[in-house]
Design an enzyme around this catalytic site. Structure first.
Site, PDB file in Angstrom:
ATOM      1  N   LYS A 253     -94.456 -19.425  49.597  1.00 55.83           N
ATOM      2  CA  LYS A 253     -95.868 -19.758  49.425  1.00 55.83           C
ATOM      3  C   LYS A 253     -96.397 -20.576  50.598  1.00 55.83           C
ATOM      4  O   LYS A 253     -97.537 -20.376  51.036  1.00 55.83           O
ATOM      5  CB  LYS A 253     -96.088 -20.495  48.097  1.00 55.83           C
ATOM      6  CG  LYS A 253     -95.825 -19.614  46.870  1.00 55.83           C
ATOM      7  CD  LYS A 253     -96.668 -18.336  46.897  1.00 55.83           C
ATOM      8  CE  LYS A 253     -96.480 -17.478  45.675  1.00 55.83           C
ATOM      9  NZ  LYS A 253     -97.285 -16.225  45.723  1.00 55.83           N
TER      10      LYS A 253
ATOM     11  N   SER B 154    -101.620 -17.429  46.286  1.00 54.29           N
ATOM     12  CA  SER B 154    -100.540 -18.343  46.609  1.00 54.29           C
ATOM     13  C   SER B 154    -100.194 -19.115  45.338  1.00 54.29           C
ATOM     14  O   SER B 154     -99.994 -18.520  44.286  1.00 54.29           O
ATOM     15  CB  SER B 154    -100.958 -19.269  47.756  1.00 54.29           C
ATOM     16  OG  SER B 154     -99.943 -20.199  48.069  1.00 54.29           O
TER      17      SER B 154
ATOM     18  N   TYR C 195     -89.026 -20.367  46.419  1.00 50.43           N
ATOM     19  CA  TYR C 195     -90.374 -19.942  46.057  1.00 50.43           C
ATOM     20  C   TYR C 195     -91.419 -20.684  46.896  1.00 50.43           C
ATOM     21  O   TYR C 195     -92.348 -20.074  47.438  1.00 50.43           O
ATOM     22  CB  TYR C 195     -90.602 -20.209  44.566  1.00 50.43           C
ATOM     23  CG  TYR C 195     -91.992 -19.899  44.080  1.00 50.43           C
ATOM     24  CD1 TYR C 195     -92.397 -18.596  43.845  1.00 50.43           C
ATOM     25  CD2 TYR C 195     -92.909 -20.931  43.827  1.00 50.43           C
ATOM     26  CE1 TYR C 195     -93.683 -18.317  43.393  1.00 50.43           C
ATOM     27  CE2 TYR C 195     -94.188 -20.659  43.368  1.00 50.43           C
ATOM     28  CZ  TYR C 195     -94.566 -19.348  43.155  1.00 50.43           C
ATOM     29  OH  TYR C 195     -95.839 -19.067  42.713  1.00 50.43           O
TER      30      TYR C 195
END
Length: 310
Positions: free
Chosen positions: A155, A137, A151
């Site tokens: 994650k 991650s 993004y």
């Protein structure tokens, strides 16, 4: 988990943490199935000792190809002990600036790709009675920041999926560890990044400043890839392993700030939260009791790393 040499599958092995992991594993004499979108980028990887290297082409946005590669790796190497889901990249810039195709590709690579990989390897891990999935991650999986909204969404998504998966598969002897690295020179703001198209409306904003710094390579990177790779291997092969593993002083600081701020916000809302419960006297409410996790203990999700299987 079996004794050394173990069999590892590592996605995204061409650069960054993936390549550092393959290098570290081969140096330790492990057997590695290394994958990349272009296998030619793996041609210079050679075992420096007794390690064994097997390579394959894999684009994690293709679920069918994921299953093909997993099946082929098991046929060639006999089993999989540790699966490292590392393939991914960063989309940098304001969320509004990103194209629809950029958003979709980021999600397919960073979120749905790891989900499909986990689903593909689980039948093998269950059948052999154990193993470990390592999901890479980021510190961005615990704390959002301007300029990385899409993004961060991916994650945070993998964090939720793999935390839940850990509780689902623990009874099969399968462990899950979520790795949260900080910045590294060849990772998040290096080759593995994509930039949005700058919009005049965002000029001078934090998102625009971050995109410009990422484009110019002017952001500090504290992480040492070799040290991070060694830490991941040490944790994965040790007697116990945590649900989450932070790597880098910047990751530790960012995650701590994020968790502290979220907890403070939650405590400020305690009175409001409790005020929305059903009235205890109307006969429709149930006593407040801790959530029972799948192992029968109070809320397994709140005890990361407790009793993680090898």
């Amino acid at each position: 988990m079996t004794t050394s040499p173990r069999v590892w599958l590592v996605t995204g092995s061409s650069t960054g943490l993936g390549r550092a992991l393959v290098t570290e594993l081969l140096a330790r004499g492990e057997t590695v199935a290394a994958t990349a979108r272009d296998p030619r980028t793996l041609a210079d990887l050679r075992p420096s000792g007794p390690g064994t290297l097997w390579t394959a082409r894999l684009d994690v946005t293709d679920p069918h190809r994921i299953r093909q590669v997993v099946d082929a790796a098991v046929r060639a190497l006999g089993r999989l002990d540790v699966v490292v889901s590392n393939a991914g990249y960063a989309l940098v810039g304001a969320a509004e600036e990103a194209s629809g195709e950029q958003v979709d590709r980021q999600i397919r690579t960073n979120l749905t790709g790891p989900i499909h990989l986990a689903r593909a390897v689980l039948p093998y891990l269950r059948a052999q009675g154990g193993g470990r999935i390592i999901q890479v991650s980021s510190m961005a999986g615990q704390r959002g920041s301007p300029g990385t909204a899409v993004y961060c969404a991916t994650k945070w998504g993998v964090e939720g999926f793999f935390e839940s998966l850990a509780a689902e598969v623990k009874g099969f002897g399968i462990g899950v560890t979520i790795v949260e690295p900080g910045t590294v020179r060849t990772g998040f703001f290096g080759r593995s990044k994509e930039l949005t198209t700058a919009s005049p409306g965002y000029a001078g904003t934090p998102a625009a400043i971050l995109r410009r710094r990422a484009q110019d390579g002017r952001l500090p990177c504290r992480g040492d890839l070799a040290k991070m790779a060694a830490a991941v291997v040490d944790v994965a092969t040790g007697p116990t392993a945590p649900l989450r593993l932070a790597l880098g002083s910047d990751a530790y600081a960012a995650i701590r700030r994020g968790l502290t701020a979220r907890l403070a916000d939650l405590e400020d809302q305690r009175e409001t939260a409790f005020s929305t419960d059903l009235n205890a006297g109307d006969g429709s409410s149930t006593p407040a009791t801790p959530h029972r996790g799948p192992e029968g203990s109070d809320d397994a999700h709140h005890r990361p790393g407790a009793g993680q299987p090898r």
